[in-house]
Design an enzyme around this catalytic site. Structure first.
Site, mmCIF file in Angstrom:
data_model
loop_
_atom_site.group_PDB
_atom_site.id
_atom_site.type_symbol
_atom_site.label_atom_id
_atom_site.label_comp_id
_atom_site.label_asym_id
_atom_site.label_seq_id
_atom_site.Cartn_x
_atom_site.Cartn_y
_atom_site.Cartn_z
ATOM 1 C CG ASP A 1 59.459 13.197 166.315
ATOM 2 O OD1 ASP A 1 58.612 14.072 166.559
ATOM 3 O OD2 ASP A 1 60.039 12.525 167.200
ATOM 4 C CG PHE B 1 57.182 4.550 173.305
ATOM 5 C CD1 PHE B 1 56.565 5.633 172.693
ATOM 6 C CD2 PHE B 1 57.731 4.723 174.566
ATOM 7 C CE1 PHE B 1 56.500 6.858 173.330
ATOM 8 C CE2 PHE B 1 57.669 5.951 175.212
ATOM 9 C CZ PHE B 1 57.056 7.028 174.583
ATOM 10 C CB ILE C 1 49.241 33.837 135.985
ATOM 11 C CG1 ILE C 1 50.080 35.048 136.310
ATOM 12 C CG2 ILE C 1 48.282 34.100 134.850
ATOM 13 C CD1 ILE C 1 50.910 35.546 135.109
ATOM 14 N N PRO D 1 60.836 2.579 177.348
ATOM 15 C CG PRO D 1 59.776 3.442 179.237
ATOM 16 C CD PRO D 1 60.024 2.182 178.500
ATOM 17 C CE LYS E 1 45.674 37.612 132.511
ATOM 18 N NZ LYS E 1 45.266 37.996 133.871
ATOM 19 C CE1 TYR F 1 54.127 13.983 121.630
ATOM 20 C CE2 TYR F 1 56.154 13.034 122.484
ATOM 21 C CZ TYR F 1 55.293 13.255 121.435
ATOM 22 O OH TYR F 1 55.569 12.754 120.199
ATOM 23 C CD GLU G 1 52.541 14.870 166.840
ATOM 24 O OE1 GLU G 1 53.645 14.352 166.677
ATOM 25 O OE2 GLU G 1 52.393 15.999 167.370
HETATM 26 N N1 LIG Z 1 62.088 17.212 163.053
HETATM 27 C C1 LIG Z 1 61.011 17.508 163.807
HETATM 28 N N2 LIG Z 1 59.892 16.766 163.759
HETATM 29 C C2 LIG Z 1 58.820 17.066 164.516
HETATM 30 N N3 LIG Z 1 58.767 18.128 165.371
HETATM 31 C C3 LIG Z 1 59.854 18.908 165.459
HETATM 32 C C4 LIG Z 1 61.021 18.642 164.684
HETATM 33 N N4 LIG Z 1 61.956 19.609 164.957
HETATM 34 C C5 LIG Z 1 61.405 20.426 165.841
HETATM 35 N N5 LIG Z 1 60.145 20.024 166.158
HETATM 36 C C6 LIG Z 1 59.318 20.743 167.120
HETATM 37 O O1 LIG Z 1 59.276 20.001 168.303
HETATM 38 C C7 LIG Z 1 58.108 20.425 169.010
HETATM 39 C C8 LIG Z 1 57.770 19.421 170.080
HETATM 40 O O2 LIG Z 1 57.392 18.233 169.481
HETATM 41 P P1 LIG Z 1 57.010 17.000 170.359
HETATM 42 O O3 LIG Z 1 56.113 17.395 171.486
HETATM 43 O O4 LIG Z 1 56.508 15.900 169.445
HETATM 44 O O5 LIG Z 1 58.434 16.635 170.944
HETATM 45 P P2 LIG Z 1 58.782 15.340 171.685
HETATM 46 O O6 LIG Z 1 58.196 14.193 170.912
HETATM 47 O O7 LIG Z 1 58.390 15.458 173.109
HETATM 48 O O8 LIG Z 1 60.350 15.311 171.558
HETATM 49 P P3 LIG Z 1 61.176 14.666 170.362
HETATM 50 O O9 LIG Z 1 60.896 15.459 169.117
HETATM 51 O O10 LIG Z 1 62.598 14.784 170.849
HETATM 52 O O11 LIG Z 1 60.731 13.232 170.210
HETATM 53 C C9 LIG Z 1 57.074 20.583 167.936
HETATM 54 O O12 LIG Z 1 56.145 21.571 168.271
HETATM 55 C C10 LIG Z 1 57.888 20.944 166.693
HETATM 56 O O13 LIG Z 1 57.704 22.316 166.361
HETATM 57 N N1 LIG Z 2 61.077 3.850 173.420
HETATM 58 C C1 LIG Z 2 60.707 5.109 173.211
HETATM 59 N N2 LIG Z 2 61.022 6.035 174.104
HETATM 60 C C2 LIG Z 2 60.677 7.335 173.889
HETATM 61 C C3 LIG Z 2 59.981 7.701 172.722
HETATM 62 C C4 LIG Z 2 59.658 6.702 171.797
HETATM 63 O O1 LIG Z 2 59.030 6.958 170.725
HETATM 64 N N3 LIG Z 2 60.033 5.418 172.064
HETATM 65 N N4 LIG Z 2 59.660 8.988 172.501
HETATM 66 C C5 LIG Z 2 60.005 9.923 173.362
HETATM 67 C C6 LIG Z 2 59.739 11.338 173.022
HETATM 68 O O2 LIG Z 2 59.455 11.534 171.756
HETATM 69 C C7 LIG Z 2 60.638 9.620 174.629
HETATM 70 N N5 LIG Z 2 61.002 8.261 174.788
#
Ligand SMILES: Nc1ncnc2c1ncn2[C@@H]1O[C@H](COP(=O)(O)OP(=O)(O)OP(=O)(O)O)[C@@H](O)[C@H]1O
Ligand SMILES: Nc1nc2c(c(=O)[nH]1)N=C(CO)CN2
Length: 283
Positions: A215, A172, A72, A163, A99, A53, A196
């Site tokens: 995500d 992927f 503050i 995919p 304060k 502390y 990203e």
């Molecule tokens: N839990 C989350 N994490 C990240 N992005 C999110 C989440 N929930 C909602 N979003 C929204 O999803 C939008 C699209 O994100 P993104 O293009 O990465 O989707 P995607 O990867 O195509 O689909 P998915 O999120 O199903 O994998 C983002 O602009 C964000 O605002």
């Molecule tokens: N195997 C795989 N497939 C996908 C993936 C990914 O991360 N892995 N992400 C997607 C959209 O977020 C769509 N499909």
């Protein structure tokens, strides 16, 4: 959680909206309630298992004196964040800055702000199927490691996966990380989107090819539904390339809506939803 309390530490500092306050300075009284587990320190009578502390008091004094701000609120926000970063075993802090000499021109004891800030646990999934996939993912992980307010605790293996979702595209690399963060969920989302973008991520085809996808899977046990953020990630329960890394990181973690563990969710996936492979064979 146990607590260590510091009450009304007097610090001479230069916070204030008016220029005179910045020049003359005044006394502030700072109190902190520090939440952490004190059991091991108590049982072992061991200072290394707790926070000194005295060290915190000197840190508060030094930081406050040398970081003048107008409000503050800002003083408290910055100080709370720095204490959480500097004193690692600390989980949560409740901080009050009083304060007593605020230039108001009316008699009062003091004005004060109190804020509570803590580390939050988050799980983030990563994926890539364009270009140098490993490099995009590793660069993203390095950025997370170097971000103040993020502690990257563990990273799952990198999994190869075909995919999912119907779009014809390359395979992927997928995985997940466990991190602790001082960011709010929306701040974390915004950081992940910046990472990203730094990987030249383009939004063209829905569920299409991407250099990097990050995500948020979980943020503590919060359930969040806003226009830009849904947590837990709504589709994670259908994705072996998310659940398998989660099983590696936190097999017994319960999904806060379904009350099922990662292990249970992964085991419940139907065979036609299995996309992971290793050395050419399904996992
Ligand atoms: N839990 C989350 N994490 C990240 N992005 C999110 C989440 N929930 C909602 N979003 C929204 O999803 C939008 C699209 O994100 P993104 O293009 O990465 O989707 P995607 O990867 O195509 O689909 P998915 O999120 O199903 O994998 C983002 O602009 C964000 O605002
Ligand atoms: N195997 C795989 N497939 C996908 C993936 C990914 O991360 N892995 N992400 C997607 C959209 O977020 C769509 N499909």
């Amino acid at each position: 959680m146990d607590t260590i309390t510091i009450k009304d530490l007097s610090v001479y500092a230069y916070h204030g909206l008016s220029p005179e306050e910045g020049v003359l300075g005044q006394n502030f009284f700072i109190s902190a309630e520090l939440s952490l587990d004190l059991h091991a320190a108590g049982m072992g009578d061991n200072i290394t298992k707790t926070i000194n502390y005295a060290a915190i008091c000197h840190f508060i004094n030094e930081y406050t004196r040398t970081h003048p701000v107008k409000l503050i609120e800002a003083a408290a926000e910055q100080l709370a964040e720095q204490i959480l970063i500097e004193f690692a075993p600390l989980k949560k802090i409740s901080l009050t800055i009083k304060k007593p000499s605020a230039p108001i021109g009316l008699p009062l004891q003091y004005v004060s702000v109190t804020i509570t800030r803590s580390w939050h646990e988050a799980f983030v999934a990563f994926g890539s199927n364009l270009g140098d996939r490993k490099k995009y993912i590793n660069t993203a992980l390095d950025t997370l490691r170097q971000t103040e307010g993020i502690q990257l605790d563990s990273v799952s293996s990198f999994y190869s996966s075909t995919p999912y979702g119907g779009v014809e595209q390359d395979d992927f690399l997928n995985g997940a990380v466990l991190l602790h963060t001082l960011f709010t969920p929306l701040e974390l989302l915004s950081l992940l989107q910046k990472i990203e973008q730094a990987a030249q991520r383009k939004h063209t085809v829905h569920w299409g090819p991407r250099t990097l996808d990050l995500d948020i899977l979980f943020y503590d046990n919060e359930i969040i539904r806003t226009a830009t953020l849904i947590v837990p990630h709504p589709d994670m329960i259908n994705r072996d390339f998310v659940l398998k890394p989660m099983v590696e990181l936190a097999p017994y973690k319960l999904h806060p809506l379904l009350q099922k563990s990662m292990q249970e969710l992964y085991a419940a996936l139907p065979p036609d939803q299995l996309h992971l492979y290793k050395e050419g064979k399904p996992l």
